[in-house]
Design a protein around this motif. Structure first.
Motif, PDB file in Angstrom:
ATOM      1  N   ARG A  63       0.741  -1.088  -0.220  1.00 49.90           N
ATOM      2  CA  ARG A  63      -0.270  -0.198   0.231  1.00 49.90           C
ATOM      3  C   ARG A  63       1.200   1.084  -0.124  1.00 49.90           C
ATOM      4  O   ARG A  63       1.417   1.791   1.195  1.00 49.90           O
ATOM      5  N   THR A 268      -6.535  -4.668  -0.205  1.00 50.36           N
ATOM      6  CA  THR A 268      -6.178  -4.876   1.925  1.00 50.36           C
ATOM      7  C   THR A 268      -5.958  -6.551   2.009  1.00 50.36           C
ATOM      8  O   THR A 268      -5.118  -6.403   2.740  1.00 50.36           O
ATOM      9  N   GLY A 273      -2.854  -5.358   4.416  1.00 48.38           N
ATOM     10  CA  GLY A 273      -4.022  -4.640   5.543  1.00 48.38           C
ATOM     11  C   GLY A 273      -4.903  -4.952   6.099  1.00 48.38           C
ATOM     12  O   GLY A 273      -5.404  -5.063   7.126  1.00 48.38           O
ATOM     13  N   PHE A 274      -4.916  -6.342   5.848  1.00 47.37           N
ATOM     14  CA  PHE A 274      -5.533  -7.516   6.659  1.00 47.37           C
ATOM     15  C   PHE A 274      -4.602  -7.828   7.978  1.00 47.37           C
ATOM     16  O   PHE A 274      -3.980  -8.692   7.526  1.00 47.37           O
ATOM     17  N   ASP A 278      -8.599  -7.665  13.277  1.00 42.24           N
ATOM     18  CA  ASP A 278      -8.814  -7.513  12.114  1.00 42.24           C
ATOM     19  C   ASP A 278     -10.219  -8.952  11.806  1.00 42.24           C
ATOM     20  O   ASP A 278     -10.811  -9.156  12.452  1.00 42.24           O
ATOM     21  N   HIS A 317     -13.071   1.064  11.113  1.00 44.04           N
ATOM     22  CA  HIS A 317     -11.764   0.559  10.199  1.00 44.04           C
ATOM     23  C   HIS A 317     -11.842  -0.820   9.331  1.00 44.04           C
ATOM     24  O   HIS A 317     -11.156  -0.984   7.731  1.00 44.04           O
ATOM     25  N   THR A 320     -13.337   0.744   5.968  1.00 45.85           N
ATOM     26  CA  THR A 320     -11.942   1.310   5.034  1.00 45.85           C
ATOM     27  C   THR A 320     -11.944   0.842   4.564  1.00 45.85           C
ATOM     28  O   THR A 320     -11.142   0.288   3.851  1.00 45.85           O
ATOM     29  N   ARG A 321     -11.645  -0.684   5.481  1.00 45.70           N
ATOM     30  CA  ARG A 321     -10.465  -1.860   4.949  1.00 45.70           C
ATOM     31  C   ARG A 321     -11.289  -2.891   3.509  1.00 45.70           C
ATOM     32  O   ARG A 321     -10.645  -2.666   3.078  1.00 45.70           O
TER      33      ARG A 321
END
Length: 507
Positions: A63, A268, A273-274, A278, A317, A320-321
């Motif tokens: 990212r 993600t 990003g994960f 999460d 959150h 957004t992901r």
């Protein structure tokens, strides 16, 4: 990067011709040589807010490209492979300023310079993907910011050089530009999308992007309402697949294919990003009763405000992901297998994003054919440079050298790409069914797809290749116009080589 055999042959042609041309043309040849030795340049283009930067991040696996509207989304950014991660701000006067990535590993939100003085950004990353591809992130076409659109056109179609050997405008337009295009669309293909796609030239010389070097992505597939797509049966991915097929027809022959994708989910899942945190939050939500889960997923407001064991900040959150569709997908996966690990859940989300099919198509259309695409683009550039010189003798020398190269059996792929460009651009008129056949033979790297017989048994492929080779040879000799005959001879040769590749005549 070591050039392939076709690129190497074009490089040798440039080296041989350099002493025989003027200084301007020689400067252009030097740029062509540099690009022949570099990775294939793929521009990610599309309209504003189509999700281009999100797709760039998913492709790179990190990212790094900003996705929110800001300074950097108004600039062209080229992502290269490098041993040290860094960002270079390239100014219009040729100066460069090196910046580090920010604390989150992204290009800084603010560059601390006057954007009017900036040409573009060069980002260097230790990403294996970038060994084979240079990925170019572009500002959105259709933006109200005219300066951003101008930067995109300037960087992809050429910008003035500096110094005594600087190329004139015509010459620089002949050597600077993306060699392949990944065009991002959303549910509605606007009338100017087709024109915008054509504007991204493959190497310039006004050789338009086409099915050899352009594919499109139907992004944000999760926003499609399945019930609005006939034949979907209410299934989201089936609806996206059908809509993508319709868009492929709309954009034909500009693109090889249109593939559905959920860019945010891909970004993600692919870029780290994960997280396990999460996954734990999603596991708690999956434990809720089915009615509560369904109610929460009706809207973002309900998802954030409904009474649930997961804090609202954590839910925000997740939104957004993953967005609501991604969250719903994760909950379905966890309901089916409550013991799913965070890693397996991430892989399930990645599979649901459609990224794998896009990467496979990139490999098939771009990477596997990079040598031919780069060589064809280089030859188009060489031709345009000679034409722009204004010297008839120079034009003739370059033309003769190219014809000698193309006459070699190993250069047939270049002949086929040239024939495909002639037909798809309308320079050679063909009946619709024959034009479709030329596009199919020249637009794929797989034999069964070239023959239009995907998955058919080997004997059937062998017989059909020989049959079509004979048909195109006859057409070239009887009934074709001179221009059509030129294309027909190339297609005949392509079928004959396929027949040989399949083992024909080996006994």
């Amino acid at each position: 990067m070591n050039p392939g055999p076709l690129s190497a042959a074009v490089a040798q042609l440039c080296q041989r011709l350099t002493p025989q041309v003027g200084s301007r043309t020689a400067a252009g040849f030097a740029e062509v040589l540099r690009r022949l030795g570099a990775p294939l340049q793929v521009a990610v283009a599309g309209r504003i807010k189509s999700g281009k930067s999100t797709l760039v991040n998913a492709l790179i696996g990190r990212r790094v490209a900003p996705t929110d509207i800001g300074e950097c989304t108004r600039l062209v950014t080229r992502f290269h492979y490098g041993t040290v991660d860094r960002v270079e701000v390239v100014f219009t006067d040729g100066r460069k300023q090196v910046l580090p990535f920010d604390a989150d590993g992204m290009i800084p939100a603010s560059l601390g310079v006057d954007l009017d003085t900036v040409s573009h950004l060069e980002a260097y990353l230790t990403s294996a993907v970038l060994r084979d591809l240079t990925v170019i992130d572009t500002p959105g076409l259709g933006s109200l910011d005219a300066a951003s659109v101008a930067r995109t056109e300037s960087e992809l179609l050429g910008e003035p050089g500096k110094g005594a050997d600087a190329l004139d405008e015509v010459s620089r337009n002949a050597v600077v530009g993306a060699e392949a295009v990944l065009y991002v669309v959303t549910q509605t293909v606007r009338s100017d999308d087709r024109a915008a796609l054509a504007a991204f030239t493959a190497a310039t010389a006004s050789r338009e992007a086409g099915p050899v070097n352009a594919i499109a992505v139907l992004n944000k597939a999760d926003t499609i309402v399945p019930e609005t797509v006939a034949g979907s049966g209410g299934d989201l991915w089936q609806a996206a697949t059908l809509l993508a097929a319709h868009q492929a027809e709309t954009l034909k022959p500009r693109v090889a294919d249109v593939l559905p994708m959920i860019g945010l989910l891909a970004e993600t899942a692919e870029t780290g990003g994960f997280t396990s945190t999460d996954a734990d939050a999603l596991r708690q939500l999956a434990a809720l009763d089915e009615t509560t889960r369904a109610t929460m997923l009706l809207s973002a407001d309900l998802f954030l405000s409904w009474d649930a064991p997961v804090p609202a900040a954590t839910r925000e959150h997740l939104l957004t992901r993953l967005d609501l569709h991604g969250i719903g997908t994760a909950l379905d996966l966890l309901t089916a297998d409550p013991g799913l690990t965070a890693g397996n859940l991430r892989r399930g989300l990645l599979e649901a994003s459609g990224l794998a099919a896009v990467l496979a198509k990139l490999d098939l259309v771009f990477k596997a054919r990079a040598d031919g695409i780069k060589a064809a683009a280089a030859l188009a550039s060489v031709t345009a440079l000679a034409r722009a010189s204004g010297d008839p003798g120079e034009r003739q020398r370059v033309h003769d050298a190219i014809e000698v190269l193309l006459a070699k059996p190993e250069a047939h792929q270049l002949r086929l790409l040239e024939a495909l460009t002639l037909v798809t651009s309308g320079q050679v008129a063909m009946p619709e069914d024959l034009a479709e056949e030329v596009l199919r033979v020249g637009g794929s790297a797989k034999v069964d797809e070239q023959l239009g017989l995907r998955g058919r048994p080997h004997p059937e492929l062998l017989a059909y290749a020989l049959e079509r080779a004979g048909w195109w040879r006859a057409f070239a000799s009887f009934g074709a116009t001179p221009a059509q005959s030129r294309v027909a001879h190339v297609v005949h040769r392509a079928y004959f080589l396929i027949w040989q590749q399949l083992g024909g005549g080996s006994r």
